[in-house]
Design an enzyme around this catalytic site. Structure first.
Site, PDB file in Angstrom:
ATOM      1  N   ARG A 190     -53.833  34.555  -3.314  1.00  0.00           N
ATOM      2  CA  ARG A 190     -53.463  33.129  -3.228  1.00  0.00           C
ATOM      3  C   ARG A 190     -54.117  32.433  -2.034  1.00  0.00           C
ATOM      4  NH1 ARG A 190     -48.383  32.736  -1.566  1.00  0.00           N
ATOM      5  NH2 ARG A 190     -47.500  34.180  -3.082  1.00  0.00           N
ATOM      6  N   LYS A 219     -63.441  14.755 -11.254  1.00  0.00           N
ATOM      7  CA  LYS A 219     -64.358  13.683 -11.704  1.00  0.00           C
ATOM      8  C   LYS A 219     -65.802  14.028 -11.339  1.00  0.00           C
ATOM      9  CE  LYS A 219     -60.412  11.760 -12.546  1.00  0.00           C
ATOM     10  NZ  LYS A 219     -59.790  12.025 -13.813  1.00  0.00           N
ATOM     11  N   ASP A 276     -56.514   7.629  -1.758  1.00  0.00           N
ATOM     12  CA  ASP A 276     -57.144   8.260  -2.921  1.00  0.00           C
ATOM     13  C   ASP A 276     -58.578   7.739  -2.947  1.00  0.00           C
ATOM     14  OD1 ASP A 276     -58.143   8.854  -5.459  1.00  0.00           O
ATOM     15  OD2 ASP A 276     -56.171   8.750  -6.393  1.00  0.00           O
ATOM     16  N   TYR A 291     -53.174   4.627  -8.985  1.00  0.00           N
ATOM     17  CA  TYR A 291     -53.266   5.465 -10.189  1.00  0.00           C
ATOM     18  C   TYR A 291     -51.855   5.749 -10.705  1.00  0.00           C
ATOM     19  CZ  TYR A 291     -54.338   9.886 -12.645  1.00  0.00           C
ATOM     20  OH  TYR A 291     -54.456  10.902 -13.546  1.00  0.00           O
TER      21      TYR A 291
END
Ligand SMILES: Cc1ncc(COP(=O)(O)O)c(C=O)c1O
Length: 384
Positions: free
Chosen positions: A53, A203, A178, A106
């Site tokens: 992890r 993206k 963001d 968003y």
């Protein structure tokens, strides 16, 4: 690596394994949950990676690139853009706090604040994206966080990032932006005083619409360490395969971004000349209401913009999207392929000016602009 190298050079050379006889150019993907130790006495050491992890060499390289991109002190990696937003937020707020969120945010960010944070006893106030230094008047005794997004990803308002950062700093409030639209390539919010910059790396960095990922980059060690602990406590981990895909995308993001940026600006300027279009919402277009602010703070555009169509029934707007052949119908952006959506069903903003017609958003891919224009032209002709 020398600090005075250009960005293109750094993105090519940073985070690679040292060259040796027959070494690969990039770190190989290591898939592991268990990491083995040679000696029992090493099990409780803090200075070595002890478990799957905690990441791999690929994760380290990717984090190094994001830190360089945003000129931060450290980066946390996440399995999605939403996770990269929510974990840092949770590292800052506590019950009884107040959060300021831009009304242009968003949708899922807004939903998280209004439901999850509300359940935790954290109140959220939506503010006008154009508030600028006026944010100072909205900061309360218990305000711990201001969330920004510039431009808004449907309506493309540009925020006065330095003014908001300054007002927040003066009152000891953390700021998180963001920064997905600019990919950090055309806006550098940390040197403007913002504390945390977040990317939906899904993206542009993924770039091929086949991987989800997120990154949060920090301007200072204290917030970085705190968010690192929160992310660890929440069990955050991302697949080494996904991290590799994003690292691979990072190597070529600049030329892809530049082409998509140029296509979106050219398409936006062409659409401004069309009678079927009332308004083009692209901050790099000179008659955008926030163009001057964009020019002051950004060094370029992005691949995503919206247009306001001349009013017509919703069924025609849907037909316009359906009749596009080269633009896929899908929510994302930054991939190699162009996309379009009609936005009105998800517009829930309170304080923006009323749009005078239906809103359609285009994400530009790597297709030839002549073909994209012809596609839009034929679809407009089918409804007007
Ligand atoms: C502006 C913005 N922020 C965050 C996200 C969330 O990213 P992800 O889909 O990787 O969770 C998106 C995704 O569409 C986005 O457009």
């Amino acid at each position: 690596m020398k600090n005075d190298l250009e960005r293109d050079t750094k993105f090519t050379h940073l985070g690679r394994p040292p060259a040796g006889l027959g070494t690969s150019v990039s770190h190989p993907v290591t898939r592991a949950s268990t990491l083995l130790f040679e000696k029992a006495e090493d099990l409780y050491r803090n200075d070595i990676r002890g478990y799957g992890r905690h990441g791999t060499a690929v994760h380290d390289s990717l984090a190094e690139l994001f830190t360089e991109l945003e000129q931060g002190v450290g980066t946390l990696l996440f399995p999605s853009g939403v996770a990269a937003l929510t974990a840092p937020v949770l590292s800052i707020v506590k019950p009884g706090d107040h959060v300021l969120l831009t009304d242009s945010a968003y949708g899922p960010t807004r939903h998280f604040c209004m439901t999850f944070l509300a359940r935790m006893g954290v109140e959220t106030t939506l503010y006008d994206p154009h508030v600028g230094a006026g944010i100072s008047d909205l900061i309360k005794e218990n305000t711990s966080l201001i969330l920004l997004e510039s431009p808004g990803s449907l309506t493309f308002e540009i925020q006065d990032v330095p003014a908001i950062a300054k007002a927040a700093k003066a009152k000891g409030v953390t700021t998180l932006i963001d920064n997905t639209w600019s990919a950090g390539l055309t806006l550098s919010p940390l040197p403007m005083g913002i504390d945390i910059s977040v990317h939906a790396a899904t993206k542009y960095f993924g770039g091929h619409s086949d991987v989800m990922y997120g990154a949060a980059i920090f301007a200072d060690e204290t917030r970085f360490k705190r968010a690192q602990m929160t992310a660890k406590q929440l069990g955050n981990a991302s697949s080494p395969d996904d991290a590799y895909q994003i690292l691979r995308g990072f190597r070529t993001v600049l030329p892809r971004f530049r082409q998509q940026e140029a296509t979106s600006l050219a398409l936006a300027e062409w659409l401004m000349t069309r009678d079927e279009i009332q308004q083009v919402l692209h901050p790099a277009v000179t008659d955008h209401p926030d163009h001057a602010l964009w020019k002051r703070d950004f060094t370029g555009g992005g691949c995503l913009f919206s247009v306001v169509l001349t009013p017509l029934p919703e069924s025609d707007v849907i037909r316009f999207i359906d009749n596009l052949n080269l633009f896929g119908i899908g929510y994302s952006y930054g991939g190699f392929e162009s996309l379009a959506i009609h936005c009105d069903p998800q517009l829930r903003r309170n304080c923006a000016e009323e749009l005078t017609g239906p809103l359609v958003r285009f994400a530009c891919g790597l297709e030839a602009i002549t073909d994209l224009k012809s596609d839009i032209e034929q679809s407009l002709a089918s409804i007007f």
